[in-house]
Scaffold this active site. Structure first.
Site, PDB file in Angstrom:
ATOM      1  N   GLY A  28       0.730  -1.204   0.049  1.00 16.59           N
ATOM      2  CA  GLY A  28      -0.257  -0.134  -0.076  1.00 16.59           C
ATOM      3  C   GLY A  28       0.880   1.263  -0.115  1.00 16.59           C
ATOM      4  O   GLY A  28       0.842   2.199  -0.952  1.00 16.59           O
ATOM      5  N   LYS A  73       5.147  -8.652  -6.165  1.00 16.31           N
ATOM      6  CA  LYS A  73       4.991  -7.368  -5.981  1.00 16.31           C
ATOM      7  C   LYS A  73       6.079  -6.380  -6.353  1.00 16.31           C
ATOM      8  O   LYS A  73       5.721  -5.285  -7.114  1.00 16.31           O
ATOM      9  CB  LYS A  73       4.607  -6.877  -4.661  1.00 16.31           C
ATOM     10  N   ASN A 119       4.613  -5.043   9.536  1.00 18.98           N
ATOM     11  CA  ASN A 119       4.879  -5.954  10.791  1.00 18.98           C
ATOM     12  C   ASN A 119       6.034  -5.613  11.393  1.00 18.98           C
ATOM     13  O   ASN A 119       7.099  -4.983  10.665  1.00 18.98           O
ATOM     14  CB  ASN A 119       5.010  -7.502   9.926  1.00 18.98           C
ATOM     15  N   CYS A 159      15.384   5.679  18.346  1.00 16.62           N
ATOM     16  CA  CYS A 159      15.394   4.671  17.254  1.00 16.62           C
ATOM     17  C   CYS A 159      13.832   3.843  17.164  1.00 16.62           C
ATOM     18  O   CYS A 159      13.222   4.182  18.064  1.00 16.62           O
ATOM     19  CB  CYS A 159      16.486   3.516  17.079  1.00 16.62           C
ATOM     20  N   CYS A 174      -6.659 -21.215  29.786  1.00 18.47           N
ATOM     21  CA  CYS A 174      -7.827 -21.777  30.118  1.00 18.47           C
ATOM     22  C   CYS A 174      -9.252 -21.357  29.707  1.00 18.47           C
ATOM     23  O   CYS A 174     -10.186 -21.848  29.507  1.00 18.47           O
ATOM     24  CB  CYS A 174      -7.896 -21.887  31.784  1.00 18.47           C
ATOM     25  N   CYS A 439      19.503   0.666  20.823  1.00 12.01           N
ATOM     26  CA  CYS A 439      20.527   1.719  20.401  1.00 12.01           C
ATOM     27  C   CYS A 439      21.573   2.326  21.489  1.00 12.01           C
ATOM     28  O   CYS A 439      22.169   3.151  21.048  1.00 12.01           O
ATOM     29  CB  CYS A 439      19.819   2.626  19.291  1.00 12.01           C
TER      30      CYS A 439
END
Lengths: 608, 359
Positions: A28, A73, A119, A159, A174, A439
């Site tokens: 995108g 892509k 991600n 950073c 559970c 960093c």
């Protein structure tokens, strides 16, 4: 091309033609960004993306057409751009940026790196590579109507990892196995079930009733006793779900009755759970068939947005199990299926199983459309938000290349103007955090865990890779002997994986030196031995502010969820194989003007 | 008004529009699908708006531009393939525009917009004007206002851009708000506490709202010397120079005002090839406008002119993105529209929404 051509800009125009830039991602933001870069006069552009084109990309990734579905892509983006700018020098890589081939030397070729990712793992990685190579990085993200751009420059700004980001929400075992109270619990359960029946079985993804549920007793010792007893008892847990299913030939009626009747009846015997909760109501296959009536296709809505009845989802369950069973058989011995939201029978299966469970636990059932959103971590996306953000990225890039990095800003795109009428809000960049575990000059962290119960493998995968974002860690114990605990070279320390940390003399106060040579990153890990972590919590990082990283702190991304196109191949970053999530986020800086854009990845998985 | 077609969405549309239907809903998508839009001007900004609207899935987009492709303009936008010099700009953009989304009826019109009769505009639900003279924009806006057609204007001058919208006297829209859910009981630490079965907390409700807009004519008829206007200063964007900070509510209108005046005077926008002469005219107009605004001439940097030549591609992307989304919102009648100007300063990265016109 057009940048203002007055005298001050001739120099800039020249440096644009000469410099090399890297664009990470051709989705995108990436498509919009490539277009902006060439139109602005950038000539040497490299673009990398591991993904292939899907039809759902076409509403915004405008360099792609329907005929390109299934293709790379990065490759198609390059070809598309050459149509309107044949003189651009574009190199396309159909690959993962986390591939060791793209080392610090590779990154040093560029004057500037621009992320267009979806991600966190990749963002962490590129962050470290750019720090190591000391190349400016422009980071960005969008979600729906919101977006953000920021600049990362070693030594000058924060950073990407200076500020802790909210970790992915997970649910206790559970809750998933015994006492779901929200649709998402049922959806997670259904995805686990898929893996147990057709995919890679995972001990963290149990679906059968949990007899070790702490709620069943006030006495923790009791819970331990029950767990041991049931292990020795030879009950359901001992036979794997997949083996059981195979032994019945994936008989859909038997499967249905086990999951939605027998197991529920078993849960009902654990009466403590139902003292204050509404008890689940078991289903019976035959009874449901009697209720079945032909489903009307109503209205002008999307087919997927309809909500069927119990009979309808039972049918869907049955059909999808049969389809999946034969897909599995076709793949041959020892085969496994990988769940993919765009694979219709896989999606059907989860829709059906989740809905049946929701019905059992008195929750309103949901449409396939809604379940797909939740199960597939789908974040709605449109062209315009990406267009704005990609425009801002290039404007920041121009400042950097003119040597005006102090003019750079973090810019937030809001949906509505703030009280000061701003829709686009520029904010000053922050200096690096002194405590940043990436960093800072000699980064250190402290981790609480149980040295007798933590496997070396868990240290590698869940702590060093997942939590601390390393790709190929090497671990040495600071024990005076320099004992090598984990080597990134394949096979070298495999024998250590199934041993516990304490087997190597690691105890309270031990220090581990962890290196990721690809990322040129060294982290010192201090170990605190702790025996009473919360249930389902394997480790805790000391100093993770509780409000920023919601409990429980050990996040486990759903390893077997390979969202996105089936053809995409992500090189393993963990020993368990496929590890890719499509969910993305906009980073969570809080600004003075009150624009908080924070998106944690949708909830999954238990946390042990 | 745009009637929502009570028709079925095809599988193809559902698959392609999936990610945006999940954002703005099926109703909105259907309304878009019933809308025809006129886009005037296919330079950098126009191409961006065309892309955004075609991808959104409007029924039809007519691209109108009488200008021809020059060597320079072929590098200025991404719809025109190379080697199309001498061709009409709209015509040259047509093929790649259509490829963006075969489900939209994309047309090219090569006429001069000034020659179009009133009836021409009435076939559209929305009209978007880029690169047009102030007089034309005022005339078309007036006409459309009378016929409930949504009007949008926008331009990019170097690092600066603006958009204006006129959605009519009464624009009705909906906003989706989450339904209020009872907070869940906290689990206590000593022993298991019962959790109540939660109601699904993802429920939302649609709230109907109305927004009122004024015509472009009234919006631009600002009384610069009005004392009240000068003193309504609190949270308005401002110029800052090394010497002083100037607060004025009209400052964001400065660039569009100067550049539109230039366009009216010269019949074109400032061009790098006549940099010296154009810069001089720009400074002259600047002086006139600042005087009319009641501000001192030396408050702007002398080199402000450097920032307003050509259309910068990334600025076109930003303004085109905001403008495109405003058109989508207006046609789909969903979410609060920005009233009634958006100004973007590409040097600062700031984008503001402000209202100019009668209260």
């Amino acid at each position: 091309a057009l940048i203002s051509k007055g005298p001050p800009y001739r120099k800039l125009a020249d440096s644009l033609s000469a410099c090399r830039v890297l664009v990470v991602g051709a989705g995108g933001i990436g498509c919009e960004l490539l277009k902006n870069l060439v139109l602005t006069g950038f000539k040497n552009i490299e673009v990398i993306d591991l993904d292939t084109i899907d039809v759902s990309n076409l509403n915004r990734q405008f360099l792609f057409q329907k005929k390109h579905v299934g293709k790379s892509k990065a490759q198609v983006a390059k070809e598309s751009v050459l149509q309107f700018c044949p003189t651009a020098n574009i190199t396309a890589y159909h690959d993962s940026i986390m591939n060791p081939e793209y080392n610090v030397e590779f990154f040093r070729n560029f004057m500037l790196v621009m992320n267009a990712l979806d991600n966190r793992a990749a963002r962490n990685h590129v962050n470290r590579m750019c720090l190591a190579a000391d190349i400016p990085l422009i980071e960005s993200g969008t979600a729906g109507y919101l977006g953000q751009v920021t600049v990362i420059k070693k030594g000058l700004t924060e950073c990407y990892e200076c500020q802790p980001k909210p970790t992915q929400k997970t649910f206790p075992g559970c809750t998933i196995r015994n006492t779901p109270s929200e649709p998402i619990h049922c959806i997670v359960w259904a995805k686990y079930l898929f893996n147990q029946l057709f995919g890679e079985e995972d001990a963290d993804q149990e679906v059968s009733p949990d007899t070790a549920d702490p709620e069943l007793t006030w006495n923790p010792a009791d819970t331990e006793a029950r767990a041991t007893a049931s292990d020795q008892d030879g009950d359901i847990k001992r036979v794997s779900t997949k083996d059981w299913a195979r032994s019945t030939g994936y008989d859909t009626v038997k499967l249905f009755n086990k999951l939605f009747k027998d197991d529920i009846q078993y849960l009902l015997t654990m009466d403590k759970l139902w003292k204050k909760r509404k008890a689940p109501l078991p289903l019976d296959w035959l009874e449901i068939q009697k209720l079945a009536c032909p489903q009307e296709v109503t209205g002008t809505g999307l087919k997927d947005q309809q909500v069927l009845g119990v009979a309808g989802y039972s049918q869907l369950f049955s059909r999808s199990v049969e389809t999946l069973r034969s897909m599995l058989a076709d793949k041959g011995d020892g085969a496994e299926l990988v769940w993919d939201k765009d694979d219709p029978p896989a999606m059907d299966f989860v829709t059906a199983a989740a809905n049946l469970r929701m019905h059992i636990f008195s929750m309103n059932m949901k449409s396939r459309f809604d379940i797909k959103s939740m199960a597939g971590n789908i974040i709605p996306a449109i062209a315009t938000t990406n267009a704005v953000i990609a425009g801002l990225i290039v404007l920041e890039a121009l400042k950097i290349l003119s040597g005006d990095v102090e003019q750079c800003r973090t810019i937030f795109l809001n949906k509505q103007p703030n009280p000061r009428k701003k829709l686009l809000v520029p904010c000053a960049l922050d200096p690096p955090s002194a405590n940043c575990y990436v960093c800072a000059s000699k980064p250190e962290v402290t981790v609480k865990l149980n040295v007798h119960k933590t496997l070396v493998l868990a240290l590698q995968d869940k702590i060093l890779k997942e939590k601390f974002g390393m790709v190929a860690p090497d671990v040495q114990i600071e024990d005076g002997k320099g004992t090598i605990l984990i080597s990134s070279e394949e096979g070298e320390t495999e024998a250590n994986n199934s041993k516990f940390l304490s087997d190597f003399g690691i105890r309270h106060g031990s220090r581990l030196q962890v290196d990721d040579f690809l990322q040129d990153y060294t982290l010192l890990v201090n170990v605190i031995h702790c025996e009473d972590l919360e249930k389902d919590v394997e480790f805790e990082v000391v100093g993770d502010a509780p409000d920023k990283a919601p409990t429980p702190p050990s996040a486990q991304e759903d390893k077997n969820v390979a969202n996105g196109n089936k053809d995409s191949a992500e090189p393993s970053t963990s020993s368990k194989g496929d590890y890719q999530t499509q969910s993305f986020e906009v980073s969570c800086f809080v600004t003075a003007v009150g624009a908080i854009i924070s998106r944690s990845q949708p909830p999954f998985g238990p946390n042990r | 008004m745009i009637e929502k077609e009570d028709s079925i969405i095809s599988e193809e549309e559902a698959a392609q529009y999936d990610r945006q239907i999940r954002l703005w809903g099926l109703d909105a998508q259907k309304r878009l699908r019933g809308s025809r839009v006129l886009l005037v001007g296919l330079r950098g900004l126009g191409a961006e708006v065309a892309k955004n609207l075609i991808l959104a899935g409007v029924k039809g987009l007519t691209m109108l531009d009488h200008e021809l492709v020059t060597e320079e303009s072929s590098r200025a936008q991404f719809l025109i393939p190379v080697n199309n010099q001498g061709q009409n700009r709209a015509q040259a953009s047509l093929e790649r525009a259509q490829y963006l989304n075969p489900m939209v009826e994309v047309k090219a019109d090569t006429d001069r917009v000034e020659t179009k009769p009133d009836e021409f505009f009435l076939q559209f639900e929305a009209v978007c004007l880029t690169g047009c003279s102030r007089d034309l924009m005022v005339r078309v806006d007036q006409l459309c206002f009378e016929h409930n057609i949504k009007v949008f204007c926008g331009d990019v001058f170097g690092y600066h851009g603006y958009m204006f919208s006129d959605l009519g006297q009464e624009h009705n829209y909906v906003e989706e708000k989450p339904k209020v859910v009872k907070p869940k009981t906290e689990e206590s630490n000593d022993g298991p506490e019962a959790k109540k079965t939660k109601i699904d907390s993802n429920e939302t409700t649609m709230i109907k709202k109305t927004a009122c807009f004024c015509s472009l004519k009234l919006a631009l008829e600002v009384d610069w010397t009005n004392e009240k206007a000068k003193s309504s200063l609190k949270h308005t964007p401002h110029f800052s120079t090394t010497q002083s900070i100037v607060f004025s509510p009209f400052v964001p209108l400065f660039f569009p005002t100067v550049l539109l005046k230039f366009r009216t005077d010269k019949g074109r926008d400032p061009h790098p090839e006549s940099f010296e002469a154009d810069a001089m005219l720009l400074r002259q107009i600047r002086d006139d406008v600042l005087e009319a605004m009641g501000l001192s001439s030396d408050l702007l940097p002398h080199d402000f002119v450097s920032y307003c030549f050509s259309e910068m591609a990334p600025v076109c992307a930003v303004v085109g993105g905001v403008l495109g989304q405003e058109v989508v919102k207006a046609l789909s009648q969903r979410d609060a529209p920005h009233k009634n100007f958006f100004f973007f300063d590409g040097m600062k990265g700031s984008g503001v929404v402000d209202y100019f016109g009668p209260k």
